[in-house]
Design a protein around this motif. Structure first.
Motif, PDB file in Angstrom:
ATOM      1  N   THR A 131       0.837  -1.205   0.000  1.00 25.20           N
ATOM      2  CA  THR A 131       0.000   0.000   0.000  1.00 25.20           C
ATOM      3  C   THR A 131       0.874   1.258   0.000  1.00 25.20           C
ATOM      4  O   THR A 131       0.640   2.183  -0.778  1.00 25.20           O
ATOM      5  CB  THR A 131      -0.905   0.020   1.258  1.00 25.20           C
ATOM      6  N   PHE A 132       1.882   1.267   0.866  1.00 27.31           N
ATOM      7  CA  PHE A 132       2.756   2.443   0.996  1.00 27.31           C
ATOM      8  C   PHE A 132       3.516   2.684  -0.320  1.00 27.31           C
ATOM      9  O   PHE A 132       3.592   3.815  -0.803  1.00 27.31           O
ATOM     10  CB  PHE A 132       3.737   2.216   2.157  1.00 27.31           C
ATOM     11  N   ALA A 133       4.056   1.607  -0.903  1.00 26.10           N
ATOM     12  CA  ALA A 133       4.837   1.747  -2.149  1.00 26.10           C
ATOM     13  C   ALA A 133       3.959   2.285  -3.279  1.00 26.10           C
ATOM     14  O   ALA A 133       4.373   3.178  -4.030  1.00 26.10           O
ATOM     15  CB  ALA A 133       5.444   0.399  -2.534  1.00 26.10           C
ATOM     16  N   LEU A 134       2.744   1.766  -3.370  1.00 27.74           N
ATOM     17  CA  LEU A 134       1.835   2.220  -4.433  1.00 27.74           C
ATOM     18  C   LEU A 134       1.441   3.678  -4.203  1.00 27.74           C
ATOM     19  O   LEU A 134       1.431   4.485  -5.138  1.00 27.74           O
ATOM     20  CB  LEU A 134       0.586   1.328  -4.450  1.00 27.74           C
ATOM     21  N   ASP A 135       1.154   4.012  -2.952  1.00 26.15           N
ATOM     22  CA  ASP A 135       0.778   5.379  -2.599  1.00 26.15           C
ATOM     23  C   ASP A 135       1.886   6.362  -2.973  1.00 26.15           C
ATOM     24  O   ASP A 135       1.633   7.433  -3.509  1.00 26.15           O
ATOM     25  CB  ASP A 135       0.483   5.423  -1.091  1.00 26.15           C
ATOM     26  N   GLN A 136       3.128   5.988  -2.695  1.00 24.31           N
ATOM     27  CA  GLN A 136       4.271   6.886  -2.950  1.00 24.31           C
ATOM     28  C   GLN A 136       4.868   6.686  -4.347  1.00 24.31           C
ATOM     29  O   GLN A 136       5.821   7.348  -4.712  1.00 24.31           O
ATOM     30  CB  GLN A 136       5.372   6.626  -1.909  1.00 24.31           C
ATOM     31  N   LYS A 137       4.336   5.716  -5.076  1.00 21.19           N
ATOM     32  CA  LYS A 137       4.836   5.368  -6.426  1.00 21.19           C
ATOM     33  C   LYS A 137       6.347   5.107  -6.419  1.00 21.19           C
ATOM     34  O   LYS A 137       7.115   5.693  -7.184  1.00 21.19           O
ATOM     35  CB  LYS A 137       4.511   6.481  -7.429  1.00 21.19           C
ATOM     36  N   ILE A 138       6.739   4.229  -5.524  1.00 22.82           N
ATOM     37  CA  ILE A 138       8.155   3.838  -5.459  1.00 22.82           C
ATOM     38  C   ILE A 138       8.258   2.312  -5.477  1.00 22.82           C
ATOM     39  O   ILE A 138       7.328   1.619  -5.054  1.00 22.82           O
ATOM     40  CB  ILE A 138       8.876   4.399  -4.195  1.00 22.82           C
ATOM     41  N   ASP A 139       9.373   1.819  -5.972  1.00 18.49           N
ATOM     42  CA  ASP A 139       9.600   0.370  -6.006  1.00 18.49           C
ATOM     43  C   ASP A 139       9.670  -0.174  -4.576  1.00 18.49           C
ATOM     44  O   ASP A 139      10.109   0.523  -3.661  1.00 18.49           O
ATOM     45  CB  ASP A 139      10.930   0.041  -6.699  1.00 18.49           C
ATOM     46  N   LEU A 140       9.267  -1.430  -4.447  1.00 21.57           N
ATOM     47  CA  LEU A 140       9.347  -2.100  -3.146  1.00 21.57           C
ATOM     48  C   LEU A 140      10.361  -3.232  -3.230  1.00 21.57           C
ATOM     49  O   LEU A 140      10.290  -4.069  -4.132  1.00 21.57           O
ATOM     50  CB  LEU A 140       7.965  -2.654  -2.767  1.00 21.57           C
ATOM     51  N   TRP A 141      11.310  -3.224  -2.295  1.00 24.95           N
ATOM     52  CA  TRP A 141      12.238  -4.347  -2.145  1.00 24.95           C
ATOM     53  C   TRP A 141      11.920  -5.033  -0.824  1.00 24.95           C
ATOM     54  O   TRP A 141      11.625  -4.369   0.169  1.00 24.95           O
ATOM     55  CB  TRP A 141      13.687  -3.866  -2.068  1.00 24.95           C
ATOM     56  N   PHE A 142      12.015  -6.349  -0.845  1.00 21.20           N
ATOM     57  CA  PHE A 142      11.885  -7.091   0.412  1.00 21.20           C
ATOM     58  C   PHE A 142      13.018  -8.097   0.474  1.00 21.20           C
ATOM     59  O   PHE A 142      13.369  -8.694  -0.544  1.00 21.20           O
ATOM     60  CB  PHE A 142      10.525  -7.796   0.487  1.00 21.20           C
ATOM     61  N   SER A 143      13.601  -8.251   1.653  1.00 22.30           N
ATOM     62  CA  SER A 143      14.719  -9.173   1.761  1.00 22.30           C
ATOM     63  C   SER A 143      14.703  -9.883   3.100  1.00 22.30           C
ATOM     64  O   SER A 143      14.387  -9.274   4.130  1.00 22.30           O
ATOM     65  CB  SER A 143      16.038  -8.403   1.588  1.00 22.30           C
ATOM     66  N   THR A 144      15.024 -11.151   3.076  1.00 17.57           N
ATOM     67  CA  THR A 144      15.162 -11.935   4.313  1.00 17.57           C
ATOM     68  C   THR A 144      16.369 -12.860   4.144  1.00 17.57           C
ATOM     69  O   THR A 144      17.028 -12.833   3.100  1.00 17.57           O
ATOM     70  CB  THR A 144      13.926 -12.825   4.600  1.00 17.57           C
ATOM     71  N   PHE A 164       0.761  -2.513  -9.607  1.00 21.37           N
ATOM     72  CA  PHE A 164       2.161  -2.077  -9.682  1.00 21.37           C
ATOM     73  C   PHE A 164       2.547  -1.833 -11.147  1.00 21.37           C
ATOM     74  O   PHE A 164       3.194  -0.838 -11.467  1.00 21.37           O
ATOM     75  CB  PHE A 164       3.089  -3.125  -9.032  1.00 21.37           C
ATOM     76  N   ALA A 165       2.141  -2.763 -12.036  1.00 24.26           N
ATOM     77  CA  ALA A 165       2.474  -2.624 -13.460  1.00 24.26           C
ATOM     78  C   ALA A 165       1.875  -1.333 -14.011  1.00 24.26           C
ATOM     79  O   ALA A 165       2.554  -0.578 -14.722  1.00 24.26           O
ATOM     80  CB  ALA A 165       1.956  -3.834 -14.228  1.00 24.26           C
ATOM     81  N   HIS A 166       0.638  -1.027 -13.636  1.00 23.08           N
ATOM     82  CA  HIS A 166      -0.025   0.202 -14.100  1.00 23.08           C
ATOM     83  C   HIS A 166       0.714   1.440 -13.643  1.00 23.08           C
ATOM     84  O   HIS A 166       0.769   2.435 -14.350  1.00 23.08           O
ATOM     85  CB  HIS A 166      -1.462   0.267 -13.562  1.00 23.08           C
ATOM     86  N   SER A 167       1.281   1.377 -12.435  1.00 22.99           N
ATOM     87  CA  SER A 167       1.973   2.552 -11.890  1.00 22.99           C
ATOM     88  C   SER A 167       3.446   2.595 -12.281  1.00 22.99           C
ATOM     89  O   SER A 167       4.164   3.496 -11.859  1.00 22.99           O
ATOM     90  CB  SER A 167       1.870   2.547 -10.361  1.00 22.99           C
ATOM     91  N   GLY A 168       3.873   1.580 -13.013  1.00 25.46           N
ATOM     92  CA  GLY A 168       5.276   1.564 -13.451  1.00 25.46           C
ATOM     93  C   GLY A 168       6.263   1.319 -12.321  1.00 25.46           C
ATOM     94  O   GLY A 168       7.417   1.742 -12.382  1.00 25.46           O
ATOM     95  N   ILE A 169       5.809   0.653 -11.254  1.00 24.62           N
ATOM     96  CA  ILE A 169       6.726   0.325 -10.160  1.00 24.62           C
ATOM     97  C   ILE A 169       6.862  -1.190 -10.059  1.00 24.62           C
ATOM     98  O   ILE A 169       6.059  -1.933 -10.628  1.00 24.62           O
ATOM     99  CB  ILE A 169       6.268   0.924  -8.803  1.00 24.62           C
ATOM    100  N   SER A 170       7.884  -1.639  -9.341  1.00 26.77           N
ATOM    101  CA  SER A 170       8.119  -3.086  -9.302  1.00 26.77           C
ATOM    102  C   SER A 170       8.287  -3.582  -7.872  1.00 26.77           C
ATOM    103  O   SER A 170       8.586  -2.812  -6.955  1.00 26.77           O
ATOM    104  CB  SER A 170       9.366  -3.423 -10.121  1.00 26.77           C
ATOM    105  N   TYR A 171       8.079  -4.887  -7.729  1.00 29.33           N
ATOM    106  CA  TYR A 171       8.351  -5.571  -6.469  1.00 29.33           C
ATOM    107  C   TYR A 171       9.514  -6.518  -6.699  1.00 29.33           C
ATOM    108  O   TYR A 171       9.553  -7.242  -7.698  1.00 29.33           O
ATOM    109  CB  TYR A 171       7.120  -6.357  -5.989  1.00 29.33           C
ATOM    110  N   PHE A 172      10.457  -6.512  -5.772  1.00 31.97           N
ATOM    111  CA  PHE A 172      11.693  -7.262  -5.955  1.00 31.97           C
ATOM    112  C   PHE A 172      12.064  -7.920  -4.642  1.00 31.97           C
ATOM    113  O   PHE A 172      12.197  -7.251  -3.623  1.00 31.97           O
ATOM    114  CB  PHE A 172      12.767  -6.250  -6.389  1.00 31.97           C
ATOM    115  N   PHE A 173      12.187  -9.254  -4.657  1.00 37.05           N
ATOM    116  CA  PHE A 173      12.651  -9.969  -3.462  1.00 37.05           C
ATOM    117  C   PHE A 173      14.085 -10.415  -3.675  1.00 37.05           C
ATOM    118  O   PHE A 173      14.433 -10.923  -4.735  1.00 37.05           O
ATOM    119  CB  PHE A 173      11.779 -11.202  -3.172  1.00 37.05           C
ATOM    120  N   THR A 174      14.906 -10.231  -2.659  1.00 33.91           N
ATOM    121  CA  THR A 174      16.269 -10.763  -2.734  1.00 33.91           C
ATOM    122  C   THR A 174      16.785 -11.070  -1.326  1.00 33.91           C
ATOM    123  O   THR A 174      16.213 -10.641  -0.329  1.00 33.91           O
ATOM    124  CB  THR A 174      17.206  -9.799  -3.501  1.00 33.91           C
TER     125      THR A 174
END
Ligand code: NAP
Ligand code: MG
Length: 409
Positions: free
Chosen positions: A200-213, A241-251
């Protein structure tokens, strides 16, 4: 005192007071920047370490419950007791971290975003845009059960199902001598809420989201986080996310740490509780100072708690107690209040409160960009003959003067 009529803040604000140098600054911020201009309905909880001790830490639980009632709280930094604090304050017990207690009750995710000012560049030269940390604020080591092992023996992890059935047990370690063990947990529900809050936060701010564990080592625990994020993304966010041109990335977390240093910034980095605790201090320090980092706990139940990301600044407090001048930075505390007031204003539909919050932040930023700084900032700001180091109270006075001009102008 200004002559203008005070701005009415409609809803209640839960104010949670704290310890040491931040407590000293908290009062100055209230007296000089807020109370002259705002008529606030405040429910006050004093989390001073002595009061937590006197109330058997009930006051911390009451404060969290008050946030659940009123929706919004603002918190000063508080001492998390260790053995030194027990003797320093003559405590009856090694009370738990109040932040841990409050976060466990509210659930949710802590978002930490640096306060950018144009004359302080991040120490990582590739960073062009702020990096926000999304820290899961529930479980793991913050609500652990741990034990010292004093003699040889077997430590096990046991799960006993409700309603019967055989317990499940695994050996942690066959101890041949002294050692330590720790049990931690999380719940699918909390991890799902964490994932939802971050998407929600990433979409609201139109920024990519990275998640890592560390899912390569923790093949069940950390892998569960990875899988829940993946399911949530595929099901509810991929298209948006695709519509907003942002991506989700796990690493993997170590890969992410290396990539962050080479990135341009402008991303939300979602992290487990402990990883987020550590990395947010690193990001804050790289942006100039721990005091240049805002922090908000967003609960899936619609509660918000604003605070500074730093601690009680103990060393400065001891100087203050010795009667020496301090130059402690109140930016993060001021932004905790402005964040809380802005959200209160949005929820209450009182644009004048939102506008006050904006002006308070502008006044604080203007003070730093004009060269009036606390010691931590002077060390990292671009060199300029106008730059001067001021004391703790002088800094707040300078902000108060800029605020007065903005409000009367
Ligand atoms: P800290 O209060 O964050 O301070 C660590 C150092 O960072 C300070 O000594 C100071 O460096 C610098 N710093 C932090 N905030 C600053 C500010 N506003 N202005 C200028 N410099 C600032 O961490 P700590 O000393 O490790 O912890 C003190 C207490 O805070 C502990 O009892 C801990 O439990 C508690 N704590 C509370 C919270 C919370 O309530 N959210 C979070 C973390 C820690 P220099 O000494 O180099 O000037
Ligand atoms: Mg921390």
């Amino acid at each position: 005192m200004p002559l203008m009529e005070k701005i009415k803040v409609r809803g209640t604000i839960v104010e949670i007071d704290g310890d040491e140098m931040t407590r000293v600054m908290w009062k100055m911020v209230k007296d000089k920047l807020l109370l002259p201009y705002l008529a606030m309905d405040i429910e006050y909880y004093d989390l001073h370490i002595a009061n937590r001790d006197a109330t058997d830490d009930r006051v911390t639980i009451d404060a969290a419950k008050a946030i659940m009632r009123h929706g919004i709280g603002v918190k000063c930094a508080t001492i998390t007791p260790n053995e030194d604090r027990v003797s320093e304050y003559n405590l009856r017990q090694l009370w738990k971290s109040p932040n841990g207690t409050i976060r466990a009750m509210l659930d949710g995710t802590v978002f930490r975003k640096p306060i950018s000012v144009k004359n302080i560049r991040p120490s990582v030269s590739t960073w062009k845009k702020p990096i926000t940390i999304g820290r899961h604020a529930y479980g793991d080591v913050y609500s652990n059960t741990e034990m010292r092992i004093l003699s040889p023996g077997k430590a096990e992890i046991v799960f006993t199902p409700d309603g019967g059935g055989p317990p499940v047990r695994h050996t942690i370690k066959e101890f041949t001598g002294p050692g330590i063990v720790q049990g931690i947990h999380n719940t699918d529900e909390s991890i799902e809420n964490f994932a939802k809050a971050c998407f929600t936060f990433a979409l609201d701010q139109k920024i990519d989201l990275w998640f890592s564990t560390k899912d390569t080592i923790s093949k069940t625990y950390d892998a569960r986080f990875r899988d829940i994020f993946k399911e949530e993304y595929e099901k509810n966010w991929k298209v948006k996310f695709a519509h907003s041109g942002i991506s989700y990335f796990f690493t993997l977390i170590d890969d992410a740490a290396a990539r962050i240093i080479k990135s341009e910034g402008g991303i939300l980095w979602a992290l487990k509780n402990y990883d987020g605790d550590v990395m947010s201090d690193m990001i804050a320090a790289a942006n100039g100072s721990l005091a240049m980092m805002t922090s908000v706990l967003v609960s899936p139940h619609g509660f918000f708690e604003y605070e500074a990301a730093h601690g009680t600044v103990q060393k400065h407090y001891y100087k203050h107690l010795r009667g020496e001048e301090t130059s402690t930075n109140s930016m993060a505390l001021i932004f905790a209040w402005s964040g809380c007031l802005r959200k209160r204003g949005e929820l209450d539909s009182t644009p004048e409160v939102v506008s006050f919050a904006d002006k308070l932040e502008e006044a604080a930023i203007l003070t730093v960009t004009s060269g009036i700084m606390t010691g931590d900032l002077l060390l990292v700001a671009e060199k300029n003959p106008n730059n001067i180091k001021v004391h703790t109270e002088e800094f707040i006075d300078a902000i108060a003067e800029n605020l007065r001009k903005k409000l009367s102008g």
